[in-house]
Design an enzyme around this catalytic site. Structure first.
Site, PDB file in Angstrom:
ATOM      1  N   HIS A 159       0.620  -1.374  -0.112  1.00  0.00           N
ATOM      2  CA  HIS A 159      -0.117  -0.196   0.074  1.00  0.00           C
ATOM      3  C   HIS A 159       0.769   1.497  -0.038  1.00  0.00           C
ATOM      4  O   HIS A 159       0.607   2.297  -0.709  1.00  0.00           O
ATOM      5  CB  HIS A 159      -0.929  -0.029   1.337  1.00  0.00           C
ATOM      6  N   HIS A 163      -9.172  -2.664  -5.264  1.00  0.00           N
ATOM      7  CA  HIS A 163      -8.212  -2.646  -4.420  1.00  0.00           C
ATOM      8  C   HIS A 163      -7.187  -3.723  -4.850  1.00  0.00           C
ATOM      9  O   HIS A 163      -5.764  -3.532  -4.726  1.00  0.00           O
ATOM     10  CB  HIS A 163      -8.615  -3.062  -2.971  1.00  0.00           C
ATOM     11  N   ASP A 208      -3.273  -2.900  -5.038  1.00  0.00           N
ATOM     12  CA  ASP A 208      -2.021  -3.888  -4.648  1.00  0.00           C
ATOM     13  C   ASP A 208      -0.959  -4.129  -5.792  1.00  0.00           C
ATOM     14  O   ASP A 208       0.076  -4.116  -5.818  1.00  0.00           O
ATOM     15  CB  ASP A 208      -2.729  -5.271  -4.211  1.00  0.00           C
ATOM     16  N   HIS A 253      -0.387 -10.987  -5.102  1.00  0.00           N
ATOM     17  CA  HIS A 253       1.150 -10.210  -5.038  1.00  0.00           C
ATOM     18  C   HIS A 253       2.050 -11.575  -5.323  1.00  0.00           C
ATOM     19  O   HIS A 253       3.080 -11.043  -5.886  1.00  0.00           O
ATOM     20  CB  HIS A 253       1.136 -10.492  -3.221  1.00  0.00           C
TER      21      HIS A 253
END
Length: 315
Positions: free
Chosen positions: A82, A240, A244, A267
């Protein structure tokens, strides 16, 4: 053609809070840094040894739930995605981050607090041209369930698709050109989210210990949404995921020109994609940006009025 220059902060800015997964408190300060420094993290709570961790793709210890950086001495900092997204989205190239704990504060689960304080502090221009990575040929990685791709593009563009069984999420798709203030307008206030069925499993494994539904995370339980005062966008989850991804792509070490396509990716897969990009001969090259190229980067020309207010609710 006149070349635009790298940026840093005008002054230090400090954040305090708890880590989403560790639940441990941390104080994090962003300091101005000189041109060519890049982004680095320093664990100020560790007295001896190498405590500096470059914010770079090859420092990542891959995990599906957050991005964790580890240096050669084993010193780490977790959940950097973030703050990395906020730095990229505000057009900052050189920042020294000092933190007195193992995990970046989660704040409200988004990057909005970081963006507001960075922009309130101000951006200082440095007298060195911006360098960037330009994707030259397509690179793709995939698992059984997900896929991530980088395609050549004259700006940073992102397409993301997600699909969950929970009725509150379902299938969501969005495509954005991340030039200028797009990150601040469209993504920075979108919070981390999870499914209720995953919460107990995460906590049993020592994760999500600092998570509070509605305060710093959105939790979906079928059609029921625990989101505090409500969702900030009707498609907050996919936004979101894009937040990321921007933070994880910022670990390329330089701004990136390319089109990222994420299909249920996260991720770990985004980091695998960066590793594949730099391992593939001729897939990427370093460029020095002229004024037109620099103007296409995230954060260039961002103004205060584009940053979301602290309360925004749509559902």
């Amino acid at each position: 053609m006149r070349r635009l220059v790298q940026n840093t902060l005008k002054a230090p800015v400090t954040f305090e809070g708890v880590g989403l997964h560790s639940g441990k408190p941390a104080r994090m300060t962003l300091f101005p840094a000189p041109a060519q420094h890049g982004i680095t993290f320093k664990r100020s709570d560790i007295a001896l040894g190498n405590t500096v961790i470059p914010a770079r793709w090859d420092m990542v210890e891959r995990s599906p739930l957050c991005t964790r950086l580890v240096n050669a001495a084993g010193v780490s900092v977790s959940t950097v995605e973030h703050i990395m997204a906020a730095l990229a989205g505000c057009g900052l190239h050189n920042v020294r981050v000092e933190i007195d704990g193992p995990e970046v504060p989660i704040m409200d689960g988004s990057a909005a607090d970081f963006v507001r304080e960075i922009m309130a502090t101000g951006i200082r221009r440095l007298g060195v041209p911006v360098r960037a990575w330009k994707v030259v040929k397509p690179v793709m990685v995939e698992t059984r369930e997900a896929r991530a791709t980088l395609l050549p593009c004259d700006r940073l563009k992102m397409t993301f698709n997600i699909e969950f069984a929970e009725a509150g999420i379902g299938s969501q798709s969005r495509e954005l050109d991340l030039r200028n203030g797009t990150f601040a307008r469209e993504l920075c206030d979108c919070r981390t989210f999870c499914r209720q069925v995953d919460v107990e499993d995460m906590q049993a494994n020592g994760l999500a210990l600092g998570g509070v539904p509605g305060e710093n995370a959105v939790v979906f339980d079928g059609a029921v949404v625990h989101a505090g005062s409500g969702l900030r966008h009707s498609d907050e989850p996919v936004r979101h995921k894009m937040l990321d991804a921007l933070g994880d792509l910022a670990l390329a070490g330089l701004p990136l020109f390319g089109h990222y396509v994420g299909e249920k990716s996260g991720h770990s897969l985004t980091n695998t994609l960066l590793r594949a990009l730099f391992a593939e001969p001729g897939a990427v090259r370093e460029v020095t940006c002229d004024a037109l190229m620099t103007a296409r980067l995230p954060g260039q020309g961002l103004v205060w009025s584009e940053i979301p207010a602290q309360v925004r609710r749509v559902a």
